[in-house]
Design a protein around this motif. Structure first.
Motif, mmCIF file in Angstrom:
data_model
loop_
_atom_site.group_PDB
_atom_site.id
_atom_site.type_symbol
_atom_site.label_atom_id
_atom_site.label_comp_id
_atom_site.label_asym_id
_atom_site.label_seq_id
_atom_site.Cartn_x
_atom_site.Cartn_y
_atom_site.Cartn_z
ATOM 1 N N ASN A 84 0.822 -1.218 0.000
ATOM 2 C CA ASN A 84 0.000 0.000 0.000
ATOM 3 C C ASN A 84 0.855 1.267 0.000
ATOM 4 O OD1 ASN A 84 -2.315 -1.556 0.033
ATOM 5 N ND2 ASN A 84 -2.403 -1.586 2.259
ATOM 6 N N ALA A 85 1.972 1.233 0.705
ATOM 7 C CA ALA A 85 2.843 2.412 0.777
ATOM 8 C C ALA A 85 3.566 2.676 -0.537
ATOM 9 C CB ALA A 85 3.859 2.243 1.903
ATOM 10 N N LYS A 86 3.745 1.630 -1.349
ATOM 11 C CA LYS A 86 4.506 1.750 -2.588
ATOM 12 C C LYS A 86 3.620 1.693 -3.827
ATOM 13 C CE LYS A 86 8.215 -0.509 -0.182
ATOM 14 N NZ LYS A 86 8.438 -1.766 0.441
ATOM 15 N N CYS A 87 2.325 1.585 -3.648
ATOM 16 C CA CYS A 87 1.370 1.402 -4.744
ATOM 17 C C CYS A 87 1.443 2.545 -5.757
ATOM 18 C CB CYS A 87 -0.043 1.325 -4.165
ATOM 19 S SG CYS A 87 -1.311 0.986 -5.392
ATOM 20 N N PRO A 88 1.460 2.224 -7.054
ATOM 21 C CA PRO A 88 1.398 3.283 -8.066
ATOM 22 C C PRO A 88 0.128 4.122 -7.854
ATOM 23 C CG PRO A 88 1.900 1.168 -9.083
ATOM 24 C CD PRO A 88 1.550 0.884 -7.659
ATOM 25 N N CYS A 97 -4.246 -0.982 -2.586
ATOM 26 C CA CYS A 97 -3.721 -1.073 -3.948
ATOM 27 C C CYS A 97 -4.543 -2.071 -4.757
ATOM 28 C CB CYS A 97 -2.261 -1.510 -3.888
ATOM 29 S SG CYS A 97 -1.310 -1.149 -5.373
ATOM 30 N N VAL A 98 -5.380 -1.565 -5.655
ATOM 31 C CA VAL A 98 -6.232 -2.413 -6.490
ATOM 32 C C VAL A 98 -5.432 -2.919 -7.691
ATOM 33 C CG1 VAL A 98 -7.183 -0.615 -7.986
ATOM 34 C CG2 VAL A 98 -8.597 -2.543 -7.366
ATOM 35 N N SER A 99 -5.823 -4.037 -8.259
ATOM 36 C CA SER A 99 -5.120 -4.567 -9.427
ATOM 37 C C SER A 99 -5.444 -3.744 -10.672
ATOM 38 C CB SER A 99 -5.522 -6.021 -9.667
ATOM 39 O OG SER A 99 -6.854 -6.088 -10.130
ATOM 40 N N PHE A 128 4.956 -5.473 -10.571
ATOM 41 C CA PHE A 128 5.057 -4.675 -9.346
ATOM 42 C C PHE A 128 4.621 -5.520 -8.149
ATOM 43 C CE2 PHE A 128 2.470 -2.375 -6.246
ATOM 44 C CZ PHE A 128 3.439 -1.594 -5.644
ATOM 45 N N PHE A 129 3.439 -6.153 -8.239
ATOM 46 C CA PHE A 129 2.947 -6.995 -7.141
ATOM 47 C C PHE A 129 3.885 -8.177 -6.900
ATOM 48 C CE2 PHE A 129 -1.101 -4.906 -8.301
ATOM 49 C CZ PHE A 129 -1.539 -4.516 -7.048
ATOM 50 N N LYS A 130 4.290 -8.851 -7.963
ATOM 51 C CA LYS A 130 5.161 -10.028 -7.849
ATOM 52 C C LYS A 130 6.522 -9.653 -7.257
ATOM 53 C CE LYS A 130 5.432 -14.430 -8.951
ATOM 54 N NZ LYS A 130 4.535 -15.368 -8.288
ATOM 55 N N GLY A 131 7.024 -8.473 -7.596
ATOM 56 C CA GLY A 131 8.303 -8.029 -7.067
ATOM 57 C C GLY A 131 8.289 -7.846 -5.553
ATOM 58 N N HIS A 132 7.147 -7.488 -5.013
ATOM 59 C CA HIS A 132 7.028 -7.305 -3.564
ATOM 60 C C HIS A 132 6.574 -8.572 -2.844
ATOM 61 C CE1 HIS A 132 7.982 -3.093 -3.635
ATOM 62 N NE2 HIS A 132 7.133 -2.927 -4.630
#
Length: 161
Positions: A84-88, A97-99, A128-132
């Motif tokens: 959530n803190a890094k969400c685009p 953070c929605v997809s 982005f999601f997979k990286g985190h």
């Protein structure tokens, strides 16, 4: 399925709502909740069939989660990052953070026709999601994030590990 829910308020009869993961105004969800929601998904085998389990971010992310078998050598998945803190900015919804599928609704992000399971691939948003959260599903039809157990075990979901 178990899902992360935030901002919930229920009365003594179990009626109410949540900001994320709302399940039609009831405390006990019968199906998935309102995105964004981190999901623990599982299919428990019968007889000699294995159990299948995963963490899914296909609908987005609202809370960190870990999920897996208890007291065994099988893999416990974890998605403990603060996505959530890094969400685009274009994917931020209610502080979560929605997809990209939920946000934009296009075949590219939702893996819908004309795409097929064999032609749908990752996007910058799913990466982005997979990286985190490397253990978690990040888009529909991803093949690398389902785990199995061949022995019936107890499972544990932990929110905010």
């Amino acid at each position: 399925m178990d899902l992360g829910r935030t901002g919930c308020n229920f009365d003594s009869s179990g009626r109410g709502s949540c900001i994320t993961g709302n399940c039609g105004g009831v405390l006990s969800c019968a199906a998935g909740g309102k995105p964004p929601a981190t999901l623990a998904e599982y299919t428990l085998g019968k007889g000699g069939s294995p159990d299948f389990y995963n963490i899914s971010l296909v609908d987005g992310f609202n809370v960190p989660m870990s999920f897996g078998p208890v007291g065994s050598s099988y893999h416990v998945m974890s998605c403990a990052a603060d996505i959530n803190a890094k969400c685009p900015s274009e994917l931020k919804v209610d502080g979560c953070c929605v997809s990209a599928c939920i946000k934009f609704g296009t075949a590219q992000y939702c893996c819908t026709l004309p795409l097929t399971p064999s032609t749908c691939g990752p996007t910058d948003y799913s990466r982005f999601f997979k990286g985190h959260c490397p253990d978690a599903y990040s888009y529909a039809y991803e093949k690398s994030s389902t785990f199995t157990c061949h022995v019936r075990l107890d499972y544990q979901v932990t929110f905010c590990p």
